[in-house]
Write an enzyme that holds these catalytic residues in place. Structure first.
Site, PDB file in Angstrom:
ATOM      1  N   GLU A   6     -20.163   2.105  10.594  1.00 57.90           N
ATOM      2  CA  GLU A   6     -21.237   1.136  10.470  1.00 57.90           C
ATOM      3  C   GLU A   6     -20.737  -0.286  10.571  1.00 57.90           C
ATOM      4  O   GLU A   6     -19.541  -0.566  10.487  1.00 57.90           O
ATOM      5  CB  GLU A   6     -21.961   1.342   9.151  1.00 57.90           C
TER       6      GLU A   6
ATOM      7  N   CYS B 160     -19.541  -7.968  11.357  1.00 60.11           N
ATOM      8  CA  CYS B 160     -18.580  -7.330  10.463  1.00 60.11           C
ATOM      9  C   CYS B 160     -18.222  -5.976  11.081  1.00 60.11           C
ATOM     10  O   CYS B 160     -19.096  -5.144  11.304  1.00 60.11           O
ATOM     11  CB  CYS B 160     -19.236  -7.161   9.092  1.00 60.11           C
TER      12      CYS B 160
ATOM     13  N   CYS C  62     -11.494   5.422   4.203  1.00 58.92           N
ATOM     14  CA  CYS C  62     -10.449   4.497   3.764  1.00 58.92           C
ATOM     15  C   CYS C  62      -9.571   5.216   2.738  1.00 58.92           C
ATOM     16  O   CYS C  62     -10.056   6.047   1.983  1.00 58.92           O
ATOM     17  CB  CYS C  62     -11.095   3.271   3.124  1.00 58.92           C
TER      18      CYS C  62
ATOM     19  N   CYS D  85     -10.880   1.946  -3.843  1.00 59.25           N
ATOM     20  CA  CYS D  85     -11.223   0.944  -4.861  1.00 59.25           C
ATOM     21  C   CYS D  85     -12.426   1.450  -5.664  1.00 59.25           C
ATOM     22  O   CYS D  85     -13.308   2.116  -5.116  1.00 59.25           O
ATOM     23  CB  CYS D  85     -11.536  -0.395  -4.208  1.00 59.25           C
TER      24      CYS D  85
ATOM     25  N   CYS E   8     -16.126   0.719  -4.323  1.00 61.43           N
ATOM     26  CA  CYS E   8     -16.410   0.713  -2.878  1.00 61.43           C
ATOM     27  C   CYS E   8     -16.858   2.085  -2.379  1.00 61.43           C
ATOM     28  O   CYS E   8     -16.285   3.112  -2.747  1.00 61.43           O
ATOM     29  CB  CYS E   8     -15.160   0.266  -2.127  1.00 61.43           C
TER      30      CYS E   8
ATOM     31  N   CYS F 157     -20.543  -2.366   2.112  1.00 58.38           N
ATOM     32  CA  CYS F 157     -19.774  -1.498   3.009  1.00 58.38           C
ATOM     33  C   CYS F 157     -19.833  -0.025   2.655  1.00 58.38           C
ATOM     34  O   CYS F 157     -19.764   0.370   1.518  1.00 58.38           O
ATOM     35  CB  CYS F 157     -18.369  -1.975   3.226  1.00 58.38           C
TER      36      CYS F 157
HETATM   37  N1  SAH Z   1     -10.170  -2.953   2.986  1.00 56.46           N
HETATM   38  C1  SAH Z   1     -10.443  -4.321   3.207  1.00 56.46           C
HETATM   39  C2  SAH Z   1     -11.703  -4.589   3.994  1.00 56.46           C
HETATM   40  C3  SAH Z   1     -12.921  -3.776   3.722  1.00 56.46           C
HETATM   41  S1  SAH Z   1     -13.834  -4.103   2.271  1.00 56.46           S
HETATM   42  C4  SAH Z   1     -10.442  -5.077   1.898  1.00 56.46           C
HETATM   43  O1  SAH Z   1     -10.193  -4.473   0.871  1.00 56.46           O
HETATM   44  O2  SAH Z   1     -10.620  -6.285   1.912  1.00 56.46           O
HETATM   45  C5  SAH Z   1     -14.579  -5.668   2.508  1.00 56.46           C
HETATM   46  C6  SAH Z   1     -14.888  -6.388   1.226  1.00 56.46           C
HETATM   47  O3  SAH Z   1     -16.026  -5.790   0.564  1.00 56.46           O
HETATM   48  C7  SAH Z   1     -13.745  -6.340   0.229  1.00 56.46           C
HETATM   49  O4  SAH Z   1     -13.589  -7.573  -0.382  1.00 56.46           O
HETATM   50  C8  SAH Z   1     -14.249  -5.293  -0.740  1.00 56.46           C
HETATM   51  O5  SAH Z   1     -13.582  -5.395  -1.946  1.00 56.46           O
HETATM   52  C9  SAH Z   1     -15.729  -5.591  -0.794  1.00 56.46           C
HETATM   53  N2  SAH Z   1     -16.567  -4.539  -1.349  1.00 56.46           N
HETATM   54  C10 SAH Z   1     -16.442  -3.225  -1.230  1.00 56.46           C
HETATM   55  N3  SAH Z   1     -17.401  -2.574  -1.900  1.00 56.46           N
HETATM   56  C11 SAH Z   1     -18.180  -3.519  -2.455  1.00 56.46           C
HETATM   57  C12 SAH Z   1     -19.331  -3.491  -3.277  1.00 56.46           C
HETATM   58  N4  SAH Z   1     -19.870  -2.349  -3.674  1.00 56.46           N
HETATM   59  N5  SAH Z   1     -19.850  -4.658  -3.663  1.00 56.46           N
HETATM   60  C13 SAH Z   1     -19.301  -5.836  -3.293  1.00 56.46           C
HETATM   61  N6  SAH Z   1     -18.225  -5.931  -2.513  1.00 56.46           N
HETATM   62  C14 SAH Z   1     -17.642  -4.781  -2.109  1.00 56.46           C
END
Ligand code: SAH
Length: 349
Positions: free
Chosen positions: A91, A104, A111, A115, A118, A336
């Site tokens: 996506e 984006c 992944c 985290c 996420c 995301c």
């Molecule tokens: N792996 C990379 C890029 C993908 S995530 C990274 O960690 O930066 C892109 C951004 O979205 C990151 O800052 C991530 O921490 C954030 N993100 C992921 N899930 C989220 C959520 N549920 N709410 C807000 N930000 C989120």
């Protein structure tokens, strides 16, 4: 042998293939110009049919197809689902600003980083995207002309699903292809790369001569808290990250951006803000505060507005450059990994 993806190749690599098939070199440029417009072989009207037939025995032209499109009624943001040649779904989001159109893009299916907040890491890493599949997202959106104006995609953020520095070679090739003057010609200054902080790769990127705006997903002001929400923090400390971004800044001259997603009752206290100000002290940087998007499977809530603005004012008082990121496309699962999950899970059921 399975067919390869032509859009994975640079113009020089396509020239070699073209000459190898007994065609003059200039045909490669014609071919490449079709490819970056999103054309399939059958649409490449100024190329000899025999040449296209030979190519199509070994290659497929495009690797990404728009599979779904969801427009926000609130702010015009468009969410895309794309289908890859092997059936995987990824996506992306197109955000329209006064200065241009930012896409984006995803760099992996799934992944490995997992985290705690996420959606992308819920199923682990399924596979890396190739350079042409990352580029293909930009091409597919431009070809769709959903933008409603001639300008097309002007800015790119590598912030979709996946950890870009965990797919290093393909991401670097993508950075080269997307800014090629003969192709999409997207200015290197208009590309940002977001990472959870793979420090060795941050240094390597600068050493290899790439200069995207480095965006670090920090999300915590100390190692203890960061380890609780980001497994990668067990490998690299915040001090390691600061050393790596200082190196990146010295080599590229580009200001560092920190992302800080605000989780209710976790990282949003005034004490956290004071610690964070200490962490970034003296760095040429900017902090983006992001209200956490709720992901059902993760169960973490975003901070309320009052806490976000209180946090921001502590940082401002310490002289830190900070903004609260506007949440875009909240009516279309903008965060995301969320939309993909919904669709893939529904198909499975
Ligand atoms: N792996 C990379 C890029 C993908 S995530 C990274 O960690 O930066 C892109 C951004 O979205 C990151 O800052 C991530 O921490 C954030 N993100 C992921 N899930 C989220 C959520 N549920 N709410 C807000 N930000 C989120």
């Amino acid at each position: 042998m399975a067919k390869s993806l032509l859009i994975d190749l640079s113009i020089e690599e396509i020239e070699n293939i073209t000459v190898g098939l007994g065609e003059p070199k200039f045909r490669a440029k014609q071919l490449w110009q079709w490819l970056v417009k999103g054309a399939e072989f059958s649409q490449m009207s100024n190329l000899p049919k025999g040449f296209l037939d030979k190519l199509s025995q070994d290659y497929i032209a495009q690797g990404v197809e728009v599979y779904g499109e969801y427009k926000s009624k609130i702010d015009g943001t468009v969410k895309y689902l794309y289908k890859l040649c092997d059936g995987n779904i990824i996506e992306g989001v197109l955000m329209k600003y006064k200065y241009g159109n930012t896409l984006c893009v995803s760099t992996q299916v799934g992944c490995r980083m997992n985290c705690a907040f996420c959606a992308s890491g819920l199923d682990g890493l399924i596979r890396n995207l190739t350079a042409g599949e990352i580029l293909g997202q930009v091409i597919a959106v431009n070809a769709r002309n959903a933008i409603g104006e001639d300008r097309g995609v002007t800015n790119i953020v590598l912030m979709g699903s996946g950890e870009p520095l965990d797919n290093y070679d393909n991401v670097c090739k993508f950075l080269t292809l997307v800014s090629d003057e003969k192709g999409l010609n997207i200015s290197k200054r208009n590309i940002s790369l977001s990472t959870c902080g793979l420090c060795d790769r941050i240094r390597q990127l600068a050493d290899d001569g790439y200069t995207p705006t480095m965006t670090i997903s920090l999300h915590a002001p100390n190692d203890e808290m960061r380890k609780e929400i980001m497994p990668i923090a067990k490998k690299y400390s915040i001090a390691d990250i600061i050393k790596a971004v200082k190196y990146y800044f010295e080599k590229t001259g580009r200001r560092i951006i920190f992302e800080y997603s605000m989780i209710a009752g976790k990282n949003d206290t005034e004490e956290c803000a004071r610690q964070l100000a200490g962490v970034v002290k003296g760095l040429a940087c900017h902090i983006n505060l992001i209200p956490l998007n709720y992901v059902k499977e993760r169960g973490l809530d975003g901070s309320n507005k009052k806490n976000i603005y209180r946090f921001m004012s502590v940082l401002e008082k310490q002289g830190v450059s900070v903004t609260v990121r506007r949440s875009m496309g909240s009516d279309i699962d903008g965060a995301c990994g969320q939309l993909r999950r919904k669709v893939v899970n529904n198909e499975d059921n």
